[in-house]
Design a protein around this motif. Structure first.
Motif, PDB file in Angstrom:
ATOM      1  N   ASP A  33      29.957  63.415  92.515  1.00  0.00           N
ATOM      2  CA  ASP A  33      29.613  64.591  93.306  1.00  0.00           C
ATOM      3  C   ASP A  33      29.942  65.882  92.555  1.00  0.00           C
ATOM      4  O   ASP A  33      29.406  66.944  92.869  1.00  0.00           O
ATOM      5  CB  ASP A  33      30.367  64.576  94.642  1.00  0.00           C
ATOM      6  N   GLU A  34      30.820  65.765  91.546  1.00  0.00           N
ATOM      7  CA  GLU A  34      31.252  66.958  90.819  1.00  0.00           C
ATOM      8  C   GLU A  34      30.990  66.881  89.315  1.00  0.00           C
ATOM      9  O   GLU A  34      30.931  67.913  88.643  1.00  0.00           O
ATOM     10  CB  GLU A  34      32.758  67.182  91.046  1.00  0.00           C
ATOM     11  N   ILE A  35      30.845  65.671  88.776  1.00  0.00           N
ATOM     12  CA  ILE A  35      30.709  65.491  87.326  1.00  0.00           C
ATOM     13  C   ILE A  35      29.426  64.718  87.030  1.00  0.00           C
ATOM     14  O   ILE A  35      29.209  63.641  87.608  1.00  0.00           O
ATOM     15  CB  ILE A  35      31.923  64.732  86.761  1.00  0.00           C
ATOM     16  N   PRO A  37      26.749  62.105  85.403  1.00  0.00           N
ATOM     17  CA  PRO A  37      27.018  60.716  84.991  1.00  0.00           C
ATOM     18  C   PRO A  37      27.381  60.541  83.513  1.00  0.00           C
ATOM     19  O   PRO A  37      28.344  59.847  83.184  1.00  0.00           O
ATOM     20  CB  PRO A  37      25.703  60.005  85.311  1.00  0.00           C
ATOM     21  N   LEU A  38      26.613  61.168  82.617  1.00  0.00           N
ATOM     22  CA  LEU A  38      26.858  60.980  81.186  1.00  0.00           C
ATOM     23  C   LEU A  38      28.107  61.707  80.710  1.00  0.00           C
ATOM     24  O   LEU A  38      28.612  61.430  79.616  1.00  0.00           O
ATOM     25  CB  LEU A  38      25.642  61.436  80.376  1.00  0.00           C
ATOM     26  N   THR A  39      28.622  62.635  81.512  1.00  0.00           N
ATOM     27  CA  THR A  39      29.901  63.276  81.221  1.00  0.00           C
ATOM     28  C   THR A  39      31.047  62.454  81.795  1.00  0.00           C
ATOM     29  O   THR A  39      32.127  62.362  81.202  1.00  0.00           O
ATOM     30  CB  THR A  39      29.937  64.697  81.815  1.00  0.00           C
ATOM     31  N   LEU A  40      30.805  61.839  82.933  1.00  0.00           N
ATOM     32  CA  LEU A  40      31.842  61.036  83.585  1.00  0.00           C
ATOM     33  C   LEU A  40      32.199  59.795  82.765  1.00  0.00           C
ATOM     34  O   LEU A  40      33.377  59.431  82.679  1.00  0.00           O
ATOM     35  CB  LEU A  40      31.362  60.613  84.978  1.00  0.00           C
ATOM     36  N   LEU A  41      31.207  59.162  82.156  1.00  0.00           N
ATOM     37  CA  LEU A  41      31.461  57.911  81.437  1.00  0.00           C
ATOM     38  C   LEU A  41      32.511  58.051  80.333  1.00  0.00           C
ATOM     39  O   LEU A  41      33.470  57.262  80.292  1.00  0.00           O
ATOM     40  CB  LEU A  41      30.144  57.348  80.881  1.00  0.00           C
ATOM     41  N   PRO A  42      32.391  59.018  79.391  1.00  0.00           N
ATOM     42  CA  PRO A  42      33.443  59.126  78.372  1.00  0.00           C
ATOM     43  C   PRO A  42      34.807  59.494  78.940  1.00  0.00           C
ATOM     44  O   PRO A  42      35.839  59.086  78.389  1.00  0.00           O
ATOM     45  CB  PRO A  42      32.916  60.220  77.425  1.00  0.00           C
ATOM     46  N   GLU A 210      29.817  72.266  86.834  1.00  0.00           N
ATOM     47  CA  GLU A 210      29.962  73.683  87.162  1.00  0.00           C
ATOM     48  C   GLU A 210      31.389  74.010  87.602  1.00  0.00           C
ATOM     49  O   GLU A 210      31.974  74.997  87.181  1.00  0.00           O
ATOM     50  CB  GLU A 210      28.964  74.055  88.264  1.00  0.00           C
ATOM     51  N   ALA A 211      31.938  73.203  88.468  1.00  0.00           N
ATOM     52  CA  ALA A 211      33.315  73.413  88.926  1.00  0.00           C
ATOM     53  C   ALA A 211      33.852  72.076  89.416  1.00  0.00           C
ATOM     54  O   ALA A 211      33.263  71.449  90.287  1.00  0.00           O
ATOM     55  CB  ALA A 211      33.365  74.449  90.035  1.00  0.00           C
ATOM     56  N   VAL A 215      40.717  66.916  92.825  1.00  0.00           N
ATOM     57  CA  VAL A 215      40.322  65.615  93.366  1.00  0.00           C
ATOM     58  C   VAL A 215      39.235  64.989  92.504  1.00  0.00           C
ATOM     59  O   VAL A 215      39.218  63.776  92.266  1.00  0.00           O
ATOM     60  CB  VAL A 215      39.838  65.749  94.833  1.00  0.00           C
ATOM     61  N   GLY A 216      38.309  65.823  92.005  1.00  0.00           N
ATOM     62  CA  GLY A 216      37.250  65.333  91.140  1.00  0.00           C
ATOM     63  C   GLY A 216      37.800  64.754  89.847  1.00  0.00           C
ATOM     64  O   GLY A 216      37.396  63.667  89.412  1.00  0.00           O
ATOM     65  N   TRP A 217      38.728  65.475  89.194  1.00  0.00           N
ATOM     66  CA  TRP A 217      39.342  64.973  87.966  1.00  0.00           C
ATOM     67  C   TRP A 217      40.137  63.696  88.230  1.00  0.00           C
ATOM     68  O   TRP A 217      40.089  62.742  87.436  1.00  0.00           O
ATOM     69  CB  TRP A 217      40.265  66.037  87.367  1.00  0.00           C
TER      70      TRP A 217
END
Length: 237
Positions: A33-35, A37-42, A210-211, A215-217
């Motif tokens: 919801d915040e990150i 997909p291709l940024t979340l994986l690494p 964007e922000a 909780v997202g991290w």
């Protein structure tokens, strides 16, 4: 140790691995919801490798080791498999994603019979087809919250994981340590994820969040530890 004791231990490990993947999927959905997909994986893979490195250092296990073929399988899974899965998860619900991943054992069942020549009884085939029919009914249900692109991407990821299991099963007996295999595969997967992220950036894809809230991290890190460190260690064990 008796055969029955080993079987019970393995069943417990597999059940815990499935639980980690299930919970990890829900937390990953929150992170998406915040990150992107291709940024979340690494991020997930880096968190997993950090935990694995600490655990292996504590146990005195070298980070290097295991057959090279097994290490390179990380490009397939979790590399390509979970890149596709996260892209799919971004457009479908966590519940539908988990349901689609329930197709993986059925794929493995028939691939094992084909490539590994494992025996499958007619009763098992019939029950598997009933299970498949039930899942297809849910996927086609009009009220389903999934989008077909997300379903297709998720199924492609499931197929990669099924193939990974068949190849890994053949080569895993040559490994001295499950931890070494998991770490080596995830190093390859992390490299693959970084290459994907770089390519997406050059092509103008959405890779910068964007922000991101705390909780997202936390969701990104926790899902990585559950999804990759804990689940893969238990699964390959």
């Amino acid at each position: 140790m008796s055969r029955s004791t080993i079987a019970r231990r393995d069943l417990v490990a597999l059940t815990l691995a499935a639980s980690c993947w299930g919970v990890g999927t829900v937390i990953s959905k929150a992170a998406l919801d915040e990150i992107p997909p291709l940024t979340l994986l690494p991020i997930q893979l880096a968190a997993s490798l950090g935990v694995l490195a600490v655990l292996m250092w504590h146990k005195g296990v070298s980070l290097r080791g295991g057959p090279a073929v097994l290490s390179r399988l990380g490009l397939l899974n979790p590399g390509l498999a979970y890149a596709l899965s996260l892209l799919g998860l971004a457009t479908i619900s966590a519940s539908l994603s988990v349901l689609l991943w329930a197709l993986e054992p059925l794929m493995i069942l028939f691939l094992a019979a084909w490539f590994l020549h494992e025996r499958i009884t007619p009763t098992l085939v019939a029950l598997s087809l009933v299970a498949l029919a039930g899942m297809l009914l849910v996927i086609y249900e009009p009220a389903s919250s999934g989008q077909w692109v997300g379903v297709a991407l998720t199924l492609a990821g499931v197929g990669c994981c099924a193939m990974y299991t068949i190849v890994a099963r053949r080569w895993l007996v040559g490994a001295d340590s499950t931890a070494q295999v998991v770490a080596a595969q995830q190093v390859h997967a992390l490299g693959f994820a970084i290459v994907l992220l770089t390519a997406a950036s050059l092509l103008g894809g959405a890779i910068r969040p964007e922000a991101v809230t705390p909780v997202g991290w936390l969701s990104a890190v926790a899902s990585g530890i559950l999804y990759y460190a804990a689940a893969y260690w238990l699964y390959l064990t």
